[in-house]
Design a protein around this motif. Structure first.
Motif, PDB file in Angstrom:
ATOM      1  N   ARG A  98      -6.080  18.497  -7.004  1.00 28.90           N
ATOM      2  CA  ARG A  98      -5.503  19.665  -7.684  1.00 28.90           C
ATOM      3  C   ARG A  98      -6.372  20.903  -7.443  1.00 28.90           C
ATOM      4  O   ARG A  98      -5.879  21.984  -7.153  1.00 28.90           O
ATOM      5  CB  ARG A  98      -5.368  19.371  -9.176  1.00 28.90           C
ATOM      6  N   SER A  99      -7.675  20.725  -7.539  1.00 27.43           N
ATOM      7  CA  SER A  99      -8.607  21.830  -7.312  1.00 27.43           C
ATOM      8  C   SER A  99      -8.550  22.303  -5.859  1.00 27.43           C
ATOM      9  O   SER A  99      -8.519  23.513  -5.588  1.00 27.43           O
ATOM     10  CB  SER A  99     -10.023  21.387  -7.672  1.00 27.43           C
ATOM     11  N   ARG A 100      -8.531  21.348  -4.921  1.00 23.24           N
ATOM     12  CA  ARG A 100      -8.420  21.696  -3.499  1.00 23.24           C
ATOM     13  C   ARG A 100      -7.123  22.441  -3.230  1.00 23.24           C
ATOM     14  O   ARG A 100      -7.083  23.398  -2.454  1.00 23.24           O
ATOM     15  CB  ARG A 100      -8.482  20.437  -2.634  1.00 23.24           C
ATOM     16  N   PHE A 101      -6.039  21.993  -3.888  1.00 22.71           N
ATOM     17  CA  PHE A 101      -4.744  22.663  -3.713  1.00 22.71           C
ATOM     18  C   PHE A 101      -4.828  24.114  -4.180  1.00 22.71           C
ATOM     19  O   PHE A 101      -4.380  25.021  -3.479  1.00 22.71           O
ATOM     20  CB  PHE A 101      -3.640  21.933  -4.478  1.00 22.71           C
ATOM     21  N   GLY A 152       0.825  -1.203   0.000  1.00 17.49           N
ATOM     22  CA  GLY A 152       0.000   0.000   0.000  1.00 17.49           C
ATOM     23  C   GLY A 152       0.853   1.243   0.000  1.00 17.49           C
ATOM     24  O   GLY A 152       2.061   1.215  -0.045  1.00 17.49           O
ATOM     25  N   GLY A 153       0.198   2.335   0.018  1.00 20.56           N
ATOM     26  CA  GLY A 153       0.861   3.625  -0.004  1.00 20.56           C
ATOM     27  C   GLY A 153      -0.202   4.683  -0.145  1.00 20.56           C
ATOM     28  O   GLY A 153      -1.365   4.454   0.151  1.00 20.56           O
ATOM     29  N   GLY A 154       0.194   5.822  -0.644  1.00 17.99           N
ATOM     30  CA  GLY A 154      -0.749   6.908  -0.825  1.00 17.99           C
ATOM     31  C   GLY A 154      -1.685   6.645  -1.984  1.00 17.99           C
ATOM     32  O   GLY A 154      -1.426   5.826  -2.852  1.00 17.99           O
ATOM     33  N   LYS A 155      -2.800   7.347  -1.960  1.00 19.27           N
ATOM     34  CA  LYS A 155      -3.746   7.215  -3.070  1.00 19.27           C
ATOM     35  C   LYS A 155      -3.272   8.085  -4.236  1.00 19.27           C
ATOM     36  O   LYS A 155      -2.462   8.991  -4.065  1.00 19.27           O
ATOM     37  CB  LYS A 155      -5.145   7.606  -2.621  1.00 19.27           C
ATOM     38  N   ALA A 156      -3.796   7.809  -5.402  1.00 21.02           N
ATOM     39  CA  ALA A 156      -3.413   8.554  -6.601  1.00 21.02           C
ATOM     40  C   ALA A 156      -3.840  10.011  -6.469  1.00 21.02           C
ATOM     41  O   ALA A 156      -4.858  10.330  -5.854  1.00 21.02           O
ATOM     42  CB  ALA A 156      -4.057   7.926  -7.824  1.00 21.02           C
ATOM     43  N   PHE A 157      -3.048  10.896  -7.069  1.00 24.30           N
ATOM     44  CA  PHE A 157      -3.347  12.327  -7.071  1.00 24.30           C
ATOM     45  C   PHE A 157      -4.468  12.583  -8.074  1.00 24.30           C
ATOM     46  O   PHE A 157      -4.377  12.191  -9.234  1.00 24.30           O
ATOM     47  CB  PHE A 157      -2.084  13.104  -7.443  1.00 24.30           C
ATOM     48  N   SER A 158      -5.540  13.233  -7.642  1.00 21.36           N
ATOM     49  CA  SER A 158      -6.729  13.392  -8.481  1.00 21.36           C
ATOM     50  C   SER A 158      -6.965  14.839  -8.895  1.00 21.36           C
ATOM     51  O   SER A 158      -6.340  15.763  -8.369  1.00 21.36           O
ATOM     52  CB  SER A 158      -7.959  12.892  -7.712  1.00 21.36           C
TER      53      SER A 158
END
Length: 150
Positions: free
Chosen positions: A131-134, A121-127
């Protein structure tokens, strides 16, 4: 100013757009491998190879009125202590009230990974939503940083 811990940062171009709109210097800090921007508001900083050299460069400079973009929790803690505002790539805000818990969780996860080297496992994919939240979070933090020094 805006500082980007650029190694593996998926939002460099978004940070550049926000910095340009606000006419703020953007320092993209890494140990190499990045194409320099022609934007006069962007400075690409190449630091020597070594553990945490880019983090130290940013931590030595960031302070009140600055925004730092990083996913590195120890770097975030140092920058918060210096008075900077810190945004994670997915739009999460590091604050003085949540950084202690973030550090503790990071340490716990490090211990769990060390105890089970086969852990998957690891982090989830960047969505697109990340990007919008960032972008929303960076805009708010830039506005707040401007108020911090006004």
């Amino acid at each position: 100013m805006i500082y980007v811990d650029a190694d593996a940062c998926p939002v460099k171009s978004e940070a550049e757009r926000v910095a340009t709109r606000h006419k703020l210097m953007l320092y993209i800090v890494s140990n190499g491998g990045l194409r320099p921007s022609q934007n006069p508001f962007v400075e690409t900083v190449i630091v020597p190879d070594g553990p945490d050299i880019a983090d130290m460069w940013i931590a030595d400079r960031a302070g009140r009125g600055d925004v730092v973009i990083t996913g590195d929790i120890p770097l975030a803690a140092k920058c918060i202590a210096a008075g900077a505002r810190v945004v994670r790539h997915n739009g999460e805000i590091f604050t003085p009230s949540n950084i202690g818990q973030q550090l503790a969780t990071r340490d716990l996860m490090t211990d769990l990974r060390a105890a089970d080297p086969f852990r998957q496992g690891g982090g989830k994919a960047f969505s697109k939503a990340d990007r919008s939240r960032f972008l929303d979070a960076l805009e708010r933090e830039v506005q707040g940083a401007k108020r911090d020094i006004a």
